[in-house]
Every structure is written in structure tokens, then in C-alpha cells.
Design an enzyme around this catalytic site. Structure first.
Site, PDB file in Angstrom:
ATOM      1  N   GLN A 251      40.532  42.553  18.465  1.00 14.88           N
ATOM      2  CA  GLN A 251      39.682  42.253  17.381  1.00 14.88           C
ATOM      3  C   GLN A 251      38.900  41.087  17.379  1.00 14.88           C
ATOM      4  O   GLN A 251      37.830  40.995  16.931  1.00 14.88           O
ATOM      5  CB  GLN A 251      40.717  42.163  15.973  1.00 14.88           C
ATOM      6  N   HIS A 254      35.244  41.396  18.691  1.00 15.96           N
ATOM      7  CA  HIS A 254      34.111  41.879  17.828  1.00 15.96           C
ATOM      8  C   HIS A 254      32.948  40.822  17.358  1.00 15.96           C
ATOM      9  O   HIS A 254      31.975  41.331  17.544  1.00 15.96           O
ATOM     10  CB  HIS A 254      34.607  42.425  16.466  1.00 15.96           C
ATOM     11  N   GLU A 319      42.468  43.541   6.726  1.00 16.45           N
ATOM     12  CA  GLU A 319      41.863  44.537   7.112  1.00 16.45           C
ATOM     13  C   GLU A 319      43.089  45.598   7.840  1.00 16.45           C
ATOM     14  O   GLU A 319      43.267  46.772   7.320  1.00 16.45           O
ATOM     15  CB  GLU A 319      40.699  44.529   7.815  1.00 16.45           C
ATOM     16  N   HIS A 320      43.549  45.078   9.000  1.00 10.09           N
ATOM     17  CA  HIS A 320      44.380  45.815   9.703  1.00 10.09           C
ATOM     18  C   HIS A 320      45.829  45.029   9.640  1.00 10.09           C
ATOM     19  O   HIS A 320      45.713  43.620   9.833  1.00 10.09           O
ATOM     20  CB  HIS A 320      43.686  45.753  11.152  1.00 10.09           C
ATOM     21  N   ASP A 353      40.864  52.504  14.939  1.00 11.42           N
ATOM     22  CA  ASP A 353      39.416  52.140  15.130  1.00 11.42           C
ATOM     23  C   ASP A 353      38.656  53.261  15.792  1.00 11.42           C
ATOM     24  O   ASP A 353      37.285  53.759  15.422  1.00 11.42           O
ATOM     25  CB  ASP A 353      39.006  50.835  15.762  1.00 11.42           C
ATOM     26  N   HIS A 412      30.134  57.664 -35.902  1.00 11.32           N
ATOM     27  CA  HIS A 412      31.169  58.225 -35.231  1.00 11.32           C
ATOM     28  C   HIS A 412      32.089  58.779 -36.260  1.00 11.32           C
ATOM     29  O   HIS A 412      32.478  59.998 -36.035  1.00 11.32           O
ATOM     30  CB  HIS A 412      31.644  57.015 -34.404  1.00 11.32           C
TER      31      HIS A 412
END
Length: 423
Positions: A251, A254, A319-320, A353, A412
């Protein structure tokens, strides 16, 4: 309860979109909205150094992309698409409408309806993401979206990366355009002479793409706003420290802003993983990016016990979330803040992924506290309906009229009371 110990903490500040990016994106979107194709042509030449006769990718380009790939390349992409379609098909089968008579004469329900048109963005850059078409386009087609428009940045030759283009076509995109960045988001959101306007824009991208999605939200729907990738690994001495280091680096490579965090169950194990990281950096071609990411954003925490590790993982809301511990299933029920969960050392993030079938478009920056990533429901709506008999209306009308009286919404109130006179 003993407090966790930090052996390494992130030194970088929280990621923020600066004013220059915000202003630049606003200018791009305004130009695309008012000038259409002319603005897109100008920005494509300026940012991508590409001029095309038509933004739309032709069938000949798609065929050439397929021809440029090996049989093995195509097979890997096809397998990923098949796996993603199977998983998201199961999701769709478990999103159901209903209709029920809740009391005599009062029938209520909901339908599950696909959004009619969707635009997906497929990022290019240094690492054109080949799995992203499956993650964004397939759920839309499974949901029943009538038209899926896809945009990806043109490469130096003028067309889209061949592997991405093949994947976009195979995943089910109806129209593909070689447009990148904020101008792609604006084109799909507002429509141009060439690109049709859509109802929702999805897919990951760089800070300009993310900011563009934020600015067009409201005019169209968006999936969510994502930042750089994140991974949190909870690990103990039952796992090979070298394997943990490998998964952290997967990761970190990236992006310099990517965040990799280790929660270890012992200090000695944590230090073994840190040593392994130093050993493995020189072995990867993305060493420079991974080192910067780890130096600025990496963290190592020693938790005194499994309960504390779970509590910390929920606080991070990343995220993960990867569980590399003995009996990982025992932890699952107590975990609730994550984008996707990877259970056991044989389930690395790379599988989610790239190939296993779950979605890799996931929430970052603690958005997992209240939202999930792209799923088939991203492209679905659940509008409700009601049908009442005269008797059912007569039962509901007094309650509705009284609420209206309390609110002083007189018209109403009269509408409700009119149903009493219909009896």
C-alpha cells in the site's frame, strides 16, 4: 487497561486540498460547463499534451487495445471482471423491494430502481489502474444502469492505456472517452457536445478529480470523496514478520501520501516488522515512493492485548483492515469501522484491490465511520410508495391533520382533512 505504545508515528499533517487546487478546479468546471468541447480540447492539450479528432474512443481503438495484450493479460482481466460481477450480482439479489398492508387500507412499500445514467472515472497517471473498470462499471451494469459512460486520461499516444481500455470495454461501458482530470468530471456532470450528461459520477482519482467531484455534487450524485490509500494491519507473532512488511509496502508504494499502519501484539514482533521493512525497501522498484510514504505517514503501535487492538482499529477507521493474527474470526464481530476487511494471512489487500471480487473503491480519511465504498447499491435508488383505501385514509387523516396544526402548515392540514370528507 494498559495504554498502547507508539514506536513510530506519522509526521505528515492531515491531507487537505489547498486553495490553489480548489480555485483551479472551479475554473476548469466553469469553462467546461459554458464552453463544452472547446474547453475540454484546450485542457486536454494543456494537461495531457494530446490532441484528438474525437474524444470518444473508437471500436478500432478498442480492438487494437485487445490485440496489444497477451492472452494471459486478457485472461487475468476477464477473471477479475467475472469475480466482481459474481460478488456484486449477489449484492443485487439481496437488495429487495417490498409492499405490505401495514394496517387495514394502508399499503406501503418501496421499489429498487437503477439510476438511469452513470459516469465513471478511471485514473491514469504513473500506474494506470487496470482493476478499476471492473470495480466501477460492473456494479453499474449489474444494478441495471441503462447507459454507462467512462472517462480515462489519454496516454502519450493519444488513446487510453490498452489494458484499461480492454477492461473498460469488457466490463460493459457503453461509451468511452479519452478525457482525464477535472475536465472529465465536468464533462460527465454537465454534458458537452460530445459527452452526454449523467446522473451520478463515480470512481477514484487524484486531488483534482476528488475536488471536481466535490464541486459538482448536488448537480449530480457522486459515490464519495476518497483520499490516498490506507492499510491497517493487526498482527501477532503467529505471522511471519516478513509477510507483514510485504503487505505494508504493497500500500505504501501507491503514493507518498498513502498511510500504512501496524498494530502489533508485542514490541519485539513490531520491531521485527520494522527491520523487515528496511530490508525490503531496496527490493521494490517503487522504493522512493514507498520510503517517503512510510517515513511521513507510517505508524507502528504496540497494543497490550487483542481487545485494545480492536479498539484502536475502530478508532483508525481505515480503508483496508487486515487481520494477521491467530483465530482472526474471533475479532470480526467487534470490528465496525473499516472499508473492507481481510481475514487471515492468506487474504492480502492486493486480492481485494485486484481480483477476488469485492470492490476496491473504498472510504479513506475515517469516512468508514459512516459510509462504505462502491457497491451495487451505489447505482440503485429505493423510492417509496403508498396506497390507501378510503377507510385507511380516514384513519390516518386525523393524525396528519393534528401534526399540521402543530406546525401551522394550514394548507397541509386542509389536504388531510379533505380525506375525512371523502368518506
Amino acid at each position: 487497561m494498559a495504554e498502547p505504545t507508539y514506536l513510530k508515528e506519522a509526521t505528515a499533517s492531515e491531507l487537505e486540498i489547498n486553495e490553489q487546487v480548489t480555485d483551479s478546479v472551479a475554473d476548469i468546471l466553469a469553462a467546461v460547463r459554458t464552453e463544452g468541447d472547446e474547453a475540454v480540447e484546450r485542457f486536454t492539450a494543456e494537461f495531457d499534451d494530446v490532441e484528438r479528432g474525437s474524444f470518444r474512443v473508437s471500436e478500432d481503438e478498442i480492438a487494437a487495445a485487445a490485440e496489444a495484450l497477451s492472452d494471459e493479460d486478457r485472461a487475468a482481466i476477464d477473471a477479475t471482471i467475472e469475480n466482481v460481477r459474481a460478488f456484486h450480482g449477489e449484492q443485487r439479489d439481496n437488495v429487495r423491494g417490498f409492499e405490505k398492508e401495514f394496517r387495514p387500507g394502508v399499503t406501503l412499500g418501496q421499489r429498487v430502481v437503477a439510476i438511469r445514467t452513470a459516469g465513471v472515472y478511471i485514473p491514469g497517471g504513473a500506474h494506470p489502474l487496470v482493476a478499476t473498470p471492473a470495480m466501477t462499471i460492473v456494479p453499474a451494469t449489474v444494478a441495471g444502469v441503462e447507459r454507462v459512460v467512462a472517462c480515462a486520461p489519454p496516454q502519450s499516444g493519444g488513446s487510453v492505456d490498452p489494458a484499461q481500455l480492454y477492461a473498460m470495454d469488457r466490463a460493459g461501458a457503453d461509451e468511452i472517452y479519452a478525457i482525464g482530470g477535472a475536465q472529465a468530471i465536468g464533462s460527465m456532470a454537465y454534458g458537452t457536445e460530445s459527452v452526454p450528461a449523467v446522473d451520478i459520477v463515480t470512481g477514484p482519482g487524484n486531488v483534482y478529480v476528488t475536488e471536481a467531484k466535490r464541486q459538482v455534487y448536488g448537480h449530480v450524485g457522486v459515490d464519495f470523496l476518497a483520499g490516498p490509500t490506507e492499510v491497517l494491519i493487526v498482527a501477532d507473532e503467529s505471522t511471519d514478520p516478513a509477510l507483514v512488511a510485504t503487505d505494508l509496502l504493497a500500500q505504501a508504494e501507491h503514493d507518498p501520501n498513502a498511510k500504512a499502519v501496524l498494530i502489533a501484539l508485542s514490541e519485539s514482533f513490531a520491531r521485527e516488522v520494522m527491520a523487515e521493512l528496511e530490508d525490503q525497501f531496496p527490493r521494490i522498484r517503487t522504493e522512493e515512493t514507498a520510503r517517503e510514504s512510510w517515513a511521513d505517514n507510517g505508524e507502528v503501535v504496540v497494543a497490550p492485548d487483542r481487545e485494545s487492538a480492536v479498539e484502536l482499529a475502530n478508532e483508525y477507521a481505515m480503508e483496508h483492515l487486515q487481520l494477521m493474527v491467530e483465530r482472526p474470526r474471533e475479532l470480526v464481530e467487534d470490528l465496525y469501522n473499516y472499508g473492507s476487511l481481510f481475514i487471515g494471512e492468506h487474504a492480502p489487500v492486493v486480492f481485494g484491490d485486484k481480483a477476488v471480487g469485492t470492490n476496491h473503491c473504498l472510504p479513506t480519511l475515517q469516512v468508514a465511520r459512516y459510509s462504505s465504498g462502491i457497491w451495487v447499491g451505489t447505482y440503485l435508488k429505493t423510492p417509496t410508495h403508498q396506497e390507501l383505501t378510503p377507510e385507511g385514509a380516514a384513519e390516518i387523516a386525523p393524525h396528519a391533520a393534528k401534526i399540521c396544526e402543530l406546525e401551522d402548515t394550514h394548507a397541509h392540514q386542509l389536504s388531510a382533512e379533505a380525506r375525512l370528507r371523502d368518506r
